[in-house]
Enzyme design. Structure first.
Site, mmCIF file in Angstrom:
data_model
loop_
_atom_site.group_PDB
_atom_site.id
_atom_site.type_symbol
_atom_site.label_atom_id
_atom_site.label_comp_id
_atom_site.label_asym_id
_atom_site.label_seq_id
_atom_site.Cartn_x
_atom_site.Cartn_y
_atom_site.Cartn_z
ATOM 1 N N ASN A 115 0.814 -1.218 0.000
ATOM 2 C CA ASN A 115 0.000 0.000 0.000
ATOM 3 C C ASN A 115 0.849 1.272 0.000
ATOM 4 O O ASN A 115 0.580 2.206 -0.759
ATOM 5 C CB ASN A 115 -0.961 -0.010 1.194
ATOM 6 C CG ASN A 115 -1.960 -1.140 1.094
ATOM 7 O OD1 ASN A 115 -2.081 -1.782 0.048
ATOM 8 N ND2 ASN A 115 -2.678 -1.409 2.178
ATOM 9 N N HIS A 161 -18.321 35.550 -30.464
ATOM 10 C CA HIS A 161 -19.375 34.735 -31.099
ATOM 11 C C HIS A 161 -18.942 34.229 -32.478
ATOM 12 O O HIS A 161 -19.782 33.940 -33.321
ATOM 13 C CB HIS A 161 -20.687 35.503 -31.256
ATOM 14 C CG HIS A 161 -21.113 36.258 -30.031
ATOM 15 N ND1 HIS A 161 -21.964 35.735 -29.093
ATOM 16 C CD2 HIS A 161 -20.763 37.496 -29.600
ATOM 17 C CE1 HIS A 161 -22.145 36.633 -28.123
ATOM 18 N NE2 HIS A 161 -21.422 37.705 -28.400
ATOM 19 N N SER A 282 -6.526 14.232 -49.613
ATOM 20 C CA SER A 282 -7.701 13.388 -49.775
ATOM 21 C C SER A 282 -7.440 12.417 -50.913
ATOM 22 O O SER A 282 -6.795 12.754 -51.902
ATOM 23 C CB SER A 282 -8.915 14.254 -50.106
ATOM 24 O OG SER A 282 -9.909 13.469 -50.725
ATOM 25 N N LYS A 288 -7.521 19.005 -51.820
ATOM 26 C CA LYS A 288 -7.628 19.077 -50.361
ATOM 27 C C LYS A 288 -6.306 18.928 -49.624
ATOM 28 O O LYS A 288 -5.443 18.159 -50.000
ATOM 29 C CB LYS A 288 -8.566 17.976 -49.860
ATOM 30 C CG LYS A 288 -9.993 18.179 -50.331
ATOM 31 C CD LYS A 288 -10.857 18.770 -49.261
ATOM 32 C CE LYS A 288 -11.276 17.693 -48.300
ATOM 33 N NZ LYS A 288 -12.187 18.215 -47.304
ATOM 34 N N GLU A 295 -7.245 18.239 -35.995
ATOM 35 C CA GLU A 295 -8.513 17.541 -35.717
ATOM 36 C C GLU A 295 -8.313 16.407 -34.717
ATOM 37 O O GLU A 295 -9.098 16.212 -33.793
ATOM 38 C CB GLU A 295 -9.092 16.969 -37.012
ATOM 39 C CG GLU A 295 -9.498 18.026 -38.014
ATOM 40 C CD GLU A 295 -9.748 17.402 -39.379
ATOM 41 O OE1 GLU A 295 -10.860 16.931 -39.609
ATOM 42 O OE2 GLU A 295 -8.812 17.362 -40.204
ATOM 43 N N LYS A 330 -4.059 3.824 -12.447
ATOM 44 C CA LYS A 330 -2.861 3.933 -13.273
ATOM 45 C C LYS A 330 -3.113 4.045 -14.762
ATOM 46 O O LYS A 330 -2.591 4.942 -15.427
ATOM 47 C CB LYS A 330 -1.924 2.755 -12.994
ATOM 48 C CG LYS A 330 -1.305 2.831 -11.621
ATOM 49 C CD LYS A 330 -0.600 1.558 -11.237
ATOM 50 C CE LYS A 330 -0.650 1.341 -9.742
ATOM 51 N NZ LYS A 330 -2.018 1.168 -9.193
#
Ligand code: ARG
Length: 463
Positions: A115, A161, A282, A288, A295, A330
């Site tokens: 412990n 915003h 892509s 692309k 991401e 853990k």
């Protein structure tokens, strides 16, 4: 080992072996082998203290120390025999030590329990993770500083915003992340200082009747002092939670910047070009270039927050002191620490490599009536209008420009005077974005002069 036989480590009162499923759920060696170095360090400190206090002989302590060196070498070389039947790293190392040195190995566990052993091992591990996180954060701060230096006075739109609000400078935006990261760094430093007490010597939960020297083991392991209460010592995982909360907040900051990179690198924004090193293409759309690293970070960093919640949930129902539930601390922390370190490193690479598109930033800065506040402020200063009235007049001018399909600086003086006759040609000076940012000289504001001063301060701080 378990065919009818009991575990040699605790098998004294057991007649039968454990079920294979029990072994699978009980064993932590699959993951806590990561604590091997800490376990060996803790055992070394303990054995040398046992000898110094006369609890074991110097000869036994020496044999233990030599044996632990051989164990460490085997682990290093990759030929240590990790065995599930010995449950965890503590018992695997002790069992191997017994094979290597015989009887003295059995004296190592005097005045100690798994412990306090696991509590000290895990603390040592988390303490190292705090240090690593601090280094990773500082490297990322330097990358943001380099960006801020390159474009201290480049104008870009500031958003609220996600709508164009007022022009700001690129340097100012980069330094906003430096502020966040500095707080992250101080959270890890605080956590490290708080956790730097040694639980070794708490034994199972109540302390021990042997005349141990807890100051000596604390000192040997680089702790400031021993922990003060043996019950708390074996049942506390606050140090792991402290790390995880600092990590969660840092992960949130990284994820916000990842999100900005995804937006900024889009064809609609074109604020930045990410390097090929951190993008992919892509397989069907040749044009692309995807911001995959950003991401993935945005998604992966959620695991850090998940680990914090998971450990809180493990701990919240436990009566004092140790319960086996705590073995579940853990994997979560290992995963969170790895994810955070990967996140910091990947973000540092992306920030260093990204190219800000100065022209796109400037043209976006000038659109969306971004200098409307400057116009209202001018009406207050030059014509002594109350701010509310100035706000109203400016609103009418924005509507006029919107209807005419132009920006504020494109309105003629006559058009402006039709809304308020007091307006003079001087007004056009404040409608330019460069003048707008230059005027934001209030402390903490976006003026290039302020940004350069803050930049110098941070460069000084990071040395
Ligand atoms: N593997 C255990 C853990 O990670 C070590 C402590 C075991 N203690 C015990 N009383 N069973 O928590």
């Amino acid at each position: 080992m378990n065919e009818g036989g009991a575990n040699t480590m605790w098998g004294g009162r057991f007649a039968g072996g454990v079920d294979a499923i029990m072994e699978a759920i009980n064993a932590s060696i699959g993951f806590d082998r990561r604590l091997a170095a800490q376990d060996i360090a803790g055992s070394r400190a303990h054995a040398s203290m046992l000898a110094a206090t006369g609890i074991i002989t110097q000869a036994d302590a020496q044999a233990i120390d030599d044996g632990l060196s051989r164990v460490a070498a085997e682990i290093e070389a990759g030929d240590f025999p990790f065995r599930t039947e010995f449950e965890d790293i503590h018992m695997n190392i002790e069992a191997r030590l017994r094979e290597l040195i015989g009887e003295p190995a059995g004296r190592l566990h005097t005045a100690r329990s798994r412990n306090d052993q696991v509590a000290v091992d895990f603390r040592l591990f988390v303490r190292d993770q705090c240090d690593a996180a601090i280094l990773g954060i500082e490297a990322l701060m330097r990358a943001f500083l380099a960006q801020a230096e390159a474009g201290a006075d480049w104008v870009m739109p500031g958003f609220t915003h996600l709508q164009t609000a007022q022009p700001v400078t690129w340097g100012h935006h980069m330094l906003a992340y430096v502020e966040m990261l500095a707080r992250d760094r101080s959270r890890f430093a605080d956590a490290r200082a708080r956790m730097n007490e040694c639980p070794l010597g708490a034994a199972a939960l109540a302390g021990t009747s042997f005349p141990i020297d807890r100051d000596a083991t604390a000192r040997a392991l680089g702790f400031d002092r021993p922990t003060g209460n043996s019950l708390d010592s074996v049942s506390d995982r606050d140090f792991a939670l402290d790390f995880l909360s600092g990590a969660s907040i840092c992960a949130m900051h990284l994820s916000r910047f990842a999100e900005e990179l995804v937006i900024w690198s889009s064809a609609q924004f074109r604020f930045v070009t990410l390097s090929d090193a951190f993008s992919t293409g892509s397989s069907i759309m040749p044009q692309k270039k995807n911001p995959d690293a950003a991401e993935l970070l945005r998604a992966k960093l959620g695991r850090v927050m998940g680990a914090q919640v998971a450990l809180l949930v493990v701990m919240k129902g436990l009566p004092l002191t140790y319960s086996k539930d705590m073995q579940e601390d853990k994997e979560q922390l290992f995963d969170a620490a790895d994810t955070l370190m990967l996140g910091l490193a990947a973000m540092e690479g992306m920030v260093r490599d990204m190219n800000a598109n100065r022209a796109a930033l400037a043209s976006a800065a000038a659109s969306g009536f971004s200098t409307a506040t400057d116009l209202a402020d001018w009406l207050v200063r030059a014509l002594n209008l109350p701010f509310r009235d100035a706000h109203h007049v400016t609103g009418s001018l924005v509507r006029m420009a919107e209807e005419a399909g132009c920006d504020l600086p494109d309105l003629t003086l006559a058009q402006m005077q039709s809304v308020h006759p007091g307006i003079t040609a001087e007004v056009f000076e404040v409608l330019g974005v460069e003048n707008s940012v230059r005027s934001r000289m209030s402390y903490g504001g976006t003026a290039p002069e302020r940004v350069r001063a803050e930049l110098a301060r941070w460069q000084e701080v990071l040395g």
